[in-house]
Write a protein that holds these residues in place. Structure first.
Motif, PDB file in Angstrom:
ATOM      1  N   ASN A  11       5.648 -20.366  42.874  1.00 31.88           N
ATOM      2  CA  ASN A  11       7.039 -20.760  42.646  1.00 31.88           C
ATOM      3  C   ASN A  11       7.191 -22.247  42.967  1.00 31.88           C
ATOM      4  O   ASN A  11       7.369 -22.632  44.123  1.00 31.88           O
ATOM      5  CB  ASN A  11       7.980 -19.922  43.521  1.00 31.88           C
ATOM      6  N   VAL A  12       7.115 -23.055  41.935  1.00 39.71           N
ATOM      7  CA  VAL A  12       7.139 -24.510  42.112  1.00 39.71           C
ATOM      8  C   VAL A  12       8.505 -25.064  41.711  1.00 39.71           C
ATOM      9  O   VAL A  12       9.024 -24.738  40.640  1.00 39.71           O
ATOM     10  CB  VAL A  12       6.046 -25.188  41.261  1.00 39.71           C
ATOM     11  N   ASP A  13       9.069 -25.890  42.568  1.00 36.75           N
ATOM     12  CA  ASP A  13      10.276 -26.632  42.223  1.00 36.75           C
ATOM     13  C   ASP A  13       9.829 -27.871  41.451  1.00 36.75           C
ATOM     14  O   ASP A  13       9.618 -28.934  42.021  1.00 36.75           O
ATOM     15  CB  ASP A  13      11.031 -27.023  43.499  1.00 36.75           C
ATOM     16  N   TRP A  14       9.644 -27.713  40.143  1.00 39.40           N
ATOM     17  CA  TRP A  14       9.058 -28.795  39.346  1.00 39.40           C
ATOM     18  C   TRP A  14       9.929 -30.038  39.318  1.00 39.40           C
ATOM     19  O   TRP A  14       9.416 -31.156  39.273  1.00 39.40           O
ATOM     20  CB  TRP A  14       8.765 -28.304  37.934  1.00 39.40           C
ATOM     21  N   ARG A  35      -3.289 -30.423  33.635  1.00 42.36           N
ATOM     22  CA  ARG A  35      -4.044 -30.166  32.410  1.00 42.36           C
ATOM     23  C   ARG A  35      -5.403 -29.551  32.741  1.00 42.36           C
ATOM     24  O   ARG A  35      -5.865 -28.628  32.069  1.00 42.36           O
ATOM     25  CB  ARG A  35      -4.240 -31.468  31.626  1.00 42.36           C
ATOM     26  N   ILE A  36      -6.031 -30.071  33.800  1.00 46.22           N
ATOM     27  CA  ILE A  36      -7.358 -29.574  34.171  1.00 46.22           C
ATOM     28  C   ILE A  36      -7.268 -28.168  34.749  1.00 46.22           C
ATOM     29  O   ILE A  36      -8.041 -27.283  34.402  1.00 46.22           O
ATOM     30  CB  ILE A  36      -8.018 -30.525  35.195  1.00 46.22           C
ATOM     31  N   SER A  37      -6.298 -27.953  35.648  1.00 42.65           N
ATOM     32  CA  SER A  37      -6.248 -26.663  36.340  1.00 42.65           C
ATOM     33  C   SER A  37      -5.779 -25.546  35.420  1.00 42.65           C
ATOM     34  O   SER A  37      -6.404 -24.488  35.340  1.00 42.65           O
ATOM     35  CB  SER A  37      -5.327 -26.761  37.562  1.00 42.65           C
ATOM     36  N   GLY A  38      -4.672 -25.773  34.699  1.00 48.70           N
ATOM     37  CA  GLY A  38      -4.151 -24.754  33.807  1.00 48.70           C
ATOM     38  C   GLY A  38      -3.956 -23.416  34.496  1.00 48.70           C
ATOM     39  O   GLY A  38      -4.044 -22.359  33.871  1.00 48.70           O
ATOM     40  N   VAL A  46       8.835 -29.159  31.366  1.00 44.36           N
ATOM     41  CA  VAL A  46       7.850 -29.779  32.254  1.00 44.36           C
ATOM     42  C   VAL A  46       6.560 -30.055  31.490  1.00 44.36           C
ATOM     43  O   VAL A  46       5.961 -31.133  31.606  1.00 44.36           O
ATOM     44  CB  VAL A  46       7.577 -28.884  33.479  1.00 44.36           C
ATOM     45  N   ARG A  47       6.125 -29.079  30.699  1.00 44.34           N
ATOM     46  CA  ARG A  47       4.890 -29.239  29.924  1.00 44.34           C
ATOM     47  C   ARG A  47       4.992 -30.419  28.970  1.00 44.34           C
ATOM     48  O   ARG A  47       4.080 -31.242  28.876  1.00 44.34           O
ATOM     49  CB  ARG A  47       4.597 -27.958  29.142  1.00 44.34           C
ATOM     50  N   VAL A  53       3.455 -38.070  29.516  1.00 43.73           N
ATOM     51  CA  VAL A  53       2.969 -38.954  30.578  1.00 43.73           C
ATOM     52  C   VAL A  53       1.457 -39.099  30.502  1.00 43.73           C
ATOM     53  O   VAL A  53       0.902 -40.205  30.605  1.00 43.73           O
ATOM     54  CB  VAL A  53       3.389 -38.413  31.961  1.00 43.73           C
ATOM     55  N   GLN A  54       0.778 -37.964  30.296  1.00 46.01           N
ATOM     56  CA  GLN A  54      -0.678 -38.001  30.261  1.00 46.01           C
ATOM     57  C   GLN A  54      -1.190 -38.835  29.094  1.00 46.01           C
ATOM     58  O   GLN A  54      -2.136 -39.619  29.235  1.00 46.01           O
ATOM     59  CB  GLN A  54      -1.244 -36.587  30.174  1.00 46.01           C
TER      60      GLN A  54
END
Length: 345
Positions: A11-14, A35-38, A46-47, A53-54
């Motif tokens: 549960n991330v507060d993005w 991107r790496i972890s996925g 957010v995506r 940004v990336q």
């Protein structure tokens, strides 16, 4: 910190994470790690944001690498082999994924005797000198309108205790190819030294209670390389008392935030742990910063706060009330209480 390490909680507060990343100039790193972890599905907004940004960060990285390769090749043509430090070193270091790491300049060190020739060589490929000084601790900055960043030429690190010039650092370097040229790359241990000296003593973060999160992530990446960081060697480069305390304060913070296996003997002591706790409180309650800074200055004032044109360090404590001592003391206090740099937490 978990998100920057590529292991976001469920549960991330993005909105909060992205705001903190923007404040600390680590948004590009955040985008690269996700991107790496996925590991989790990101909300669509957010995506999309992190993808944009990336893409921009990767383009900036490409341009900075090309710029670095051109500058190194240019200096090689006049028989100068520069040393890469800070972000420039990470760009050229095998085994370190620095994609997304925000860079605004490329820091190079050359021998003091070659500083003028290096500047003249850069001018021949279109660079214009922005700053210059007879002070050996001040970088000579060169820029072109077509580039993503500047070239900052140094002949030594700015701190006077411990003092590291080109020759002393070169003993801990290897040659690496950069484009069609060659440069000196400091070992992971030497790179950690440079980053900690820059933040803790040069930028006065030890007294101000600030944390440059980009450099924390850099040191973590260096520690995780196959060679890793020789913690005992790193500690041996910092003299006893204040420099050693500043080092331990930074190591306590790094270990608390990301747990990279710093030996317990290097993070013991109540004062470094208290300073780390102060940093965390101050990060949430920035209004307390000036009060904490004054307390730290009272309990552990800078021993070596300025350096004369002859390159000799002079101590404020115990130096005596000679000519100009109050002016220098006031200037030092202004530097410590100046507005914090972008990216500092």
């Amino acid at each position: 910190m978990a998100c920057l390490d590529g292991r976001p909680p469920v549960n991330v507060d993005w909105a909060g994470v992205i705001a903190a990343a923007n404040q600390t100039l680590t948004t590009g790193t955040l985008a690269q790690r996700q991107r790496i972890s996925g590991s989790i599905a990101l909300p669509e907004d957010v995506r999309s944001f992190l993808a944009a940004v990336q893409a921009r960060a990767l383009e900036r990285d490409r341009r900075m690498r090309d710029q670095l390769a051109e500058a190194v090749t240019c200096l090689n043509r006049v028989d100068i082999m520069p040393m890469l430090i800070k972000g420039a070193a990470l760009l050229a270091m095998p085994g370190v994924d620095s994609r997304g790491r925000l860079l605004s300049d490329l820091d190079l060190i050359v021998p003091a005797s070659a500083l003028a020739y290096a500047g003249e060589a850069l001018v021949t490929i279109g660079y214009v000198q922005q700053t210059g000084s007879s002070d050996p601790t001040v970088a000579h900055i060169f820029a072109r309108s077509c580039d993503a960043g500047t070239i900052d030429l140094h002949c030594r690190l700015k701190t006077s205790r411990p003092r590291f010039d080109f020759a002393r650092l070169a003993a801990n370097c290897v040659r690496v190819g950069v484009g069609s040229g060659e440069a000196l790359l400091p070992s992971p241990t030497a790179q950690a030294l440079i980053l900690i000296l820059h933040d803790q003593l040069k930028d006065r973060d030890y007294w101000r209670g600030l944390v440059d999160l980009r450099h924390v992530l850099d040191i973590v990446a260096l520690a995780r390389t196959p060679e890793g960081i020789d913690w005992d060697l790193l500690s041996s480069w910092f003299p006893e008392r204040q420099p050693q305390t500043a080092l331990r304060t930074q190591l306590v913070t790094i270990e608390a935030l990301l747990g990279i296996g710093v030996p317990p003997r290097l993070i013991r002591g109540w004062w470094p742990r208290l300073q780390h706790r102060r940093r965390m409180v101050q990060a949430n309650w920035s209004v307390l910063g000036p009060v904490f800074t004054l307390l730290t200055l009272a309990l552990d004032p800078p021993r070596y706060c300025w350096e004369a044109a002859d390159g000799n360090a002079h101590a404020l404590r115990g130096w005596g009330l000679g000519p100009g001592i109050f002016t220098r003391a006031f200037s030092g206090l202004q530097r410590i209480h100046r507005r914090k740099a972008p990216g500092k937490l």
